[in-house]
Design a protein around this motif. Structure first.
Motif, PDB file in Angstrom:
ATOM      1  N   ASP A 206       0.934  -1.320  -0.145  1.00 52.48           N
ATOM      2  CA  ASP A 206       0.076  -0.231  -0.131  1.00 52.48           C
ATOM      3  C   ASP A 206       0.919   1.318   0.120  1.00 52.48           C
ATOM      4  O   ASP A 206       1.857   1.270   0.513  1.00 52.48           O
ATOM      5  CB  ASP A 206      -1.076  -0.068   1.316  1.00 52.48           C
ATOM      6  N   PRO A 207       0.464   2.210  -0.750  1.00 55.02           N
ATOM      7  CA  PRO A 207       1.266   3.522  -0.734  1.00 55.02           C
ATOM      8  C   PRO A 207       1.539   4.138   0.474  1.00 55.02           C
ATOM      9  O   PRO A 207       2.452   4.880   0.947  1.00 55.02           O
ATOM     10  CB  PRO A 207       0.497   4.436  -1.643  1.00 55.02           C
ATOM     11  N   ASP A 208       0.655   4.000   1.552  1.00 53.53           N
ATOM     12  CA  ASP A 208       0.661   4.593   2.922  1.00 53.53           C
ATOM     13  C   ASP A 208       1.556   3.735   3.841  1.00 53.53           C
ATOM     14  O   ASP A 208       1.607   4.139   4.954  1.00 53.53           O
ATOM     15  CB  ASP A 208      -0.823   4.621   3.545  1.00 53.53           C
ATOM     16  N   PHE A 209       1.981   2.603   3.765  1.00 53.61           N
ATOM     17  CA  PHE A 209       2.900   1.647   4.110  1.00 53.61           C
ATOM     18  C   PHE A 209       4.225   2.367   4.657  1.00 53.61           C
ATOM     19  O   PHE A 209       4.863   2.890   3.629  1.00 53.61           O
ATOM     20  CB  PHE A 209       3.018   0.427   3.716  1.00 53.61           C
ATOM     21  N   GLY A 210       4.581   2.318   5.798  1.00 54.69           N
ATOM     22  CA  GLY A 210       5.752   2.957   6.354  1.00 54.69           C
ATOM     23  C   GLY A 210       5.637   4.359   6.431  1.00 54.69           C
ATOM     24  O   GLY A 210       6.900   4.932   6.697  1.00 54.69           O
ATOM     25  N   ILE A 242       4.990  11.746   6.820  1.00 54.14           N
ATOM     26  CA  ILE A 242       6.356  11.721   6.123  1.00 54.14           C
ATOM     27  C   ILE A 242       6.857  10.356   5.907  1.00 54.14           C
ATOM     28  O   ILE A 242       6.227   9.364   6.347  1.00 54.14           O
ATOM     29  CB  ILE A 242       7.540  12.512   7.166  1.00 54.14           C
ATOM     30  N   ASP A 243       7.904  10.151   5.143  1.00 52.65           N
ATOM     31  CA  ASP A 243       8.478   8.981   4.927  1.00 52.65           C
ATOM     32  C   ASP A 243       9.810   8.988   5.771  1.00 52.65           C
ATOM     33  O   ASP A 243      10.615   9.655   5.473  1.00 52.65           O
ATOM     34  CB  ASP A 243       8.945   8.863   3.625  1.00 52.65           C
ATOM     35  N   PRO A 244       9.770   8.472   6.884  1.00 53.42           N
ATOM     36  CA  PRO A 244      11.221   8.414   7.822  1.00 53.42           C
ATOM     37  C   PRO A 244      12.489   7.834   7.206  1.00 53.42           C
ATOM     38  O   PRO A 244      13.520   8.472   7.489  1.00 53.42           O
ATOM     39  CB  PRO A 244      10.839   7.774   9.060  1.00 53.42           C
ATOM     40  N   ASN A 260       1.123  13.519  -0.839  1.00 53.98           N
ATOM     41  CA  ASN A 260       0.645  14.446   0.212  1.00 53.98           C
ATOM     42  C   ASN A 260      -0.060  15.686  -0.267  1.00 53.98           C
ATOM     43  O   ASN A 260       0.078  16.060  -1.497  1.00 53.98           O
ATOM     44  CB  ASN A 260       1.834  14.951   1.145  1.00 53.98           C
ATOM     45  N   PRO A 261      -1.350  16.014   0.270  1.00 53.10           N
ATOM     46  CA  PRO A 261      -2.151  16.877  -0.339  1.00 53.10           C
ATOM     47  C   PRO A 261      -1.695  18.301  -0.915  1.00 53.10           C
ATOM     48  O   PRO A 261      -2.211  18.899  -1.724  1.00 53.10           O
ATOM     49  CB  PRO A 261      -3.280  17.158   0.481  1.00 53.10           C
TER      50      PRO A 261
END
Length: 464
Positions: A206-210, A242-244, A260-261
């Motif tokens: 999923d694009p939201d993973f992590g 964010i993507d850490p 992100n919007p």
């Protein structure tokens, strides 16, 4: 702490809400007895005192790869708990000198705010292996901040840190010094960070993973004097995403997701996921439908639970809950009157007789687990009083406090509030009974619901 005395000037000069203002928008109190759910509980675990005082427990997270729960405390120590609660071990002290991050924990609102474990924490070879994150107020203000408020003063910094354990299943943290992802210079000692967390519902592809969600309060004082929350160029008063493990941020220490919007909006911070928040203490995702919810602490009148979507404006400081904001009053003339604002699904006001200087916390949709009487409820509470509430999670209200009902504890046949349990425990501990609870809620494996506080060191588990 609702409003620090030195901030009263900002409130006194604030404009009134409207000619139709009130400090009691919900004249009908929350029902004291109607619809009450009484639950059983056990004392699941005890976190030891820190410096001779009860641990200020802030967050609990489930790390399923190691089958442990982790509890953060505001002064710095983080503890690991076995799934049965019988083993409690110190895991990491964020405040230890070797890390160079002295925790600023003076007062009631500063300290280690939250902890989150990367979903790949135990997956050897994965990018997130061994990584977890803390969100911490620090007195070390020497390094240059990545984000600044819109005015003076400067009381402390808030830092998002990444820690990397060499062996994720080790009893104690065995890694090196943390990596700093970003640093925020805070103008006031209240309204600091909030929760950090990964969406536990997202599968690996999923694009939201992590992606890490980060609550960022409005910077403090009272009334958001710098108008941070509505300013898309400011990090304050937002939920960030964010993507850490990425590198395309301005400082190169984390990533900004392309989805992100506000990434393509000129002058806006690409990190922003939602805005118009005052003090987003807790958020979660409903396992049934994936919806994100946030508990956002109000100013002087209204506490609220809201849905959160990408790009949403939750209203602060133009709105306090469903009402136009006006410091000591809210306006009633144009309730929920701006179609561009996401208004609360549930809210309560500060004049309710059940409460004492309220500050909302929560929030979880209870969809599974052993407590069948709580199935399909949205559970949240009031931090100071320790009152725990619910509304329907399937038929979400459209604001107001009329649908809100209480959850009480069955203690040897007597229905009690959390504060009553804490006070009795304090007496048994030989301590002065606490005047407030400082409630925190948490979830564990198989839908377990935990109740924590900052006053007696006891983690309570709801049971059938």
């Amino acid at each position: 702490m609702r409003i620090h005395p030195i901030f009263l000037t900002a409130l006194l000069i604030a404009s009134p809400a409207s000619a139709q203002g009130t400090n009691n928008p919900f004249e009908k109190p929350i029902a004291a007895t109607d619809g009450v759910i009484v639950v059983e509980f056990v004392e699941f675990a005890t976190i030891p005192d820190i410096g001779g005082e009860a641990p200020r427990m802030m967050t609990m997270v489930d790390e399923p790869g190691t089958k442990r729960l982790f509890v953060s405390t505001m002064r710095g120590p983080i503890f690991s708990l076995s799934y049965d609660g019988k083993t409690v071990m110190p895991y990491l002290d964020v405040n230890a000198p070797e890390w160079g991050v002295p925790v600023q924990s003076k007062g009631t609102e500063r300290g280690v705010q939250s902890i989150a474990f990367h979903p790949q924490f135990t997956q050897r070879g994965a990018r997130g292996y061994g990584r977890f994150y803390t969100y911490t107020d620090t007195s070390n203000m020497t390094p240059k901040a990545d984000f600044l408020p819109s005015g003076d003063p400067h009381t402390h910094d808030l830092v998002l840190l990444e820690w990397t354990a060499k062996n994720p299943v080790a009893g104690r943290y065995d890694g090196g010094v943390p990596r700093e992802l970003f640093r925020v210079a805070h103008p006031y000692p209240n309204h600091n960070g909030g929760m950090i967390g990964f969406n536990p519902l997202t599968p690996p592809r999923d694009p939201d993973f992590g992606l890490l969600y980060v609550g960022s309060a409005d910077g403090g004082s009272g009334g958001d004097p710098f108008n941070h929350a509505q300013n898309l160029a400011s990090v304050f008063g937002k939920i960030l995403r964010i993507d850490p493990l990425g590198t395309n941020s301005a400082n190169g220490q984390y990533g900004i997701p392309a989805s992100n919007p506000f990434v393509k909006k000129a002058g806006a911070l690409g990190e922003i996921y939602a805005y118009g928040l005052r003090n987003p203490q807790r958020f979660s995702w409903d396992a049934k439908n994936g919806r994100m919810l946030v508990a956002d602490i109000g100013q002087n009148i209204v506490e609220k639970i809201s849905l959160v979507t990408a790009g949403a404006n939750l209203g602060w400081n133009k709105w306090e809950g469903s009402f136009t904001y006006g410091s000591r009053e809210v306006g009633t003339a144009n309730q929920r009157g701006d179609a561009a604002v996401t208004y609360p699904v549930a809210e309560f006001d500060h004049s309710d007789p059940l409460l004492r200087r309220p500050a909302i916390t929560g929030v979880y949709a209870y969809r599974e687990g052993a407590m069948k009487q709580l199935h399909n409820t949205l559970i949240f509470g009031d931090n100071p009083s320790g009152e725990i509430f619910y509304v329907s999670a399937d038929d979400l209200p459209k604001g107001g406090q009329d649908p809100i009902r209480r959850i009480l504890f069955n203690d040897k046949g007597a229905s009690k509030t959390l504060l009553q349990l804490i006070q009795e425990k304090n007496t048994a501990q030989g301590k002065t009974p606490a005047a407030r609870a400082d409630l925190r809620l948490a979830v564990g494996p198989q839908g377990q619901m935990f109740v924590m506080n900052k006053r007696d060191g006891i983690i309570r588990l709801l049971v059938p």
